[in-house]
Design an enzyme around this catalytic site. Sequence first.
Site, PDB file in Angstrom:
ATOM      1  N   SER A  52      30.687  58.574  55.591  1.00 28.55           N
ATOM      2  CA  SER A  52      29.907  59.371  56.529  1.00 28.55           C
ATOM      3  C   SER A  52      30.744  60.586  56.896  1.00 28.55           C
ATOM      4  O   SER A  52      31.895  60.438  57.308  1.00 28.55           O
ATOM      5  CB  SER A  52      29.594  58.545  57.773  1.00 28.55           C
ATOM      6  OG  SER A  52      28.607  59.190  58.539  1.00 28.55           O
ATOM      7  N   GLU A  53      30.174  61.784  56.728  1.00 24.29           N
ATOM      8  CA  GLU A  53      31.027  62.973  56.818  1.00 24.29           C
ATOM      9  C   GLU A  53      31.523  63.269  58.224  1.00 24.29           C
ATOM     10  O   GLU A  53      32.381  64.112  58.405  1.00 24.29           O
ATOM     11  CB  GLU A  53      30.332  64.191  56.194  1.00 24.29           C
ATOM     12  CG  GLU A  53      29.029  64.619  56.824  1.00 24.29           C
ATOM     13  CD  GLU A  53      27.823  64.023  56.109  1.00 24.29           C
ATOM     14  OE1 GLU A  53      27.947  62.925  55.516  1.00 24.29           O
ATOM     15  OE2 GLU A  53      26.747  64.658  56.166  1.00 24.29           O
ATOM     16  N   ASN A  54      30.983  62.586  59.223  1.00 26.80           N
ATOM     17  CA  ASN A  54      31.550  62.760  60.558  1.00 26.80           C
ATOM     18  C   ASN A  54      32.849  61.971  60.750  1.00 26.80           C
ATOM     19  O   ASN A  54      33.429  62.008  61.831  1.00 26.80           O
ATOM     20  CB  ASN A  54      30.531  62.386  61.645  1.00 26.80           C
ATOM     21  CG  ASN A  54      30.006  60.983  61.490  1.00 26.80           C
ATOM     22  OD1 ASN A  54      29.728  60.526  60.392  1.00 26.80           O
ATOM     23  ND2 ASN A  54      29.871  60.277  62.598  1.00 26.80           N
TER      24      ASN A  54
END
Lengths: 224, 250
Positions: A52-54
């Site tokens: 998840s890019e966060n």
Amino acid sequence: MPPSDTGIDKRSLIIRRAARELRDGFYVNLGIGMPTLVANYVPAGMEVVLQSENGMLGIGPFPPAGTEDSDLINASKETVTELPGTSFFSSADSFAMIRGGHIDLSILGAMEVDQEGNLANWMVPGKVVKGMGGAMDLVASARRVIVAMEHTTKTGESKLLKKCTLPITGLKVVDTVITELGFFRLTPQGLLLVELAPGATVEQVRASTAADLQIAQGIITWPN
Amino acid sequence: MVASSAEAVADIPNGATLMLGGFGLCGIPENLIAALVSRGVKDLHTISNNMGVDGFGMGLMLDAGMIASHIGSYVGENKLLEQLVIAGKLQVTLIPQGTLAERIRAGGAGIPAFYTPAGFGTVVAEGKESREFDGKHYIMERWLKADFALIKAWKGDRHGNLVYRKTARNFNPMMATAARITIAEVEELVEPGDLPPDSIMTPGIYVNRILKGEQYQHRIERLTVSRMHGGAGGSACVFAPTPNPESRPL
């Protein structure tokens, strides 16, 4: 059995075919919307780590009601859970692993894909622009980019075009397109139909596709 | 160490450039934002991945008309923002999320520019230098710095050593490094030595002011919970989103 016209059946066909591109040990980023559902079809016994890019590797399922944690969300800002082996990191580290080519596979949706592999999925001129989020970074650098999308727009227009008409998200970045009609690869010779969806015919794909279409020799129908 | 959010932001002037940590509503400096809104500072230039939601986080700053320009990667959660942009009252610059993260990191690390493949061939590349390295195309991006960074951590000590929790880390560590004055609000203020040195994520050298946040709402932007799944196959729980009117796929 011909593909149903209902959106749900179309999406299920696309998602299940996309899941067959997963391989054991892959690090995968799934885009917002339909691609997220690929996580439900990871073949039994296969280990795939979702990014998840966060700032998270190892996304678990949504939490049981009452156990949700406001500090634990995915890139769609939905509450998720940890798994054994999950790790957290900063946004800079997250995109370093994306740009550095460490993500094996990125599966995302699209508004348009053209026969050169250009992808448009972030803005429609004249509508309010919400932003590209991490899509441009992902498509520029993932080892393989699969677009999972319905073949046509709601009004029946082909989303596979000779040339994207919308502002693009990435130039020549798409490797594979999966729709409810077929499985396509972007090759130096152009868009190649490699497999037909169950019930679909080459004629049907041709009629629904605005892009120039090559047909693979020995084309098969993928098993449902 | 400062005693309150109000004291921490007391010298932020009109027209300042601010970085604000967080992703969505996760890891945002909600107490410092509330204090800024109370002070009524104007014409701020903000740098933050998102813009809160209507009525919370940076959405409160929008409501108060405090923001003149914004750099971020996704601002889809604000109806007011749309109106302000259409009316020409707010200038919003949208850039790829990884580029935003790296520009901030570069600002804190003394790297004035770098090359990234993100956005090559798109509107993001317009007016930017591009170069080919080893057969692949890249565009040049500049560092980002700010007058003040407002960040949020889980735990911190009076030296400014910080530990973040889960995905609330996001943009906070880079922003801590990239401003002239970094102000950190924490949920737990502990004594030096309480945080194991190996666990410290932001060393105190980057933090100028630290305070215990007055109140945390632990807001969830999109509550999704699992439905147990009785079918065959590997996973026991389903990832399918629960019906949620707020949930809006791209």
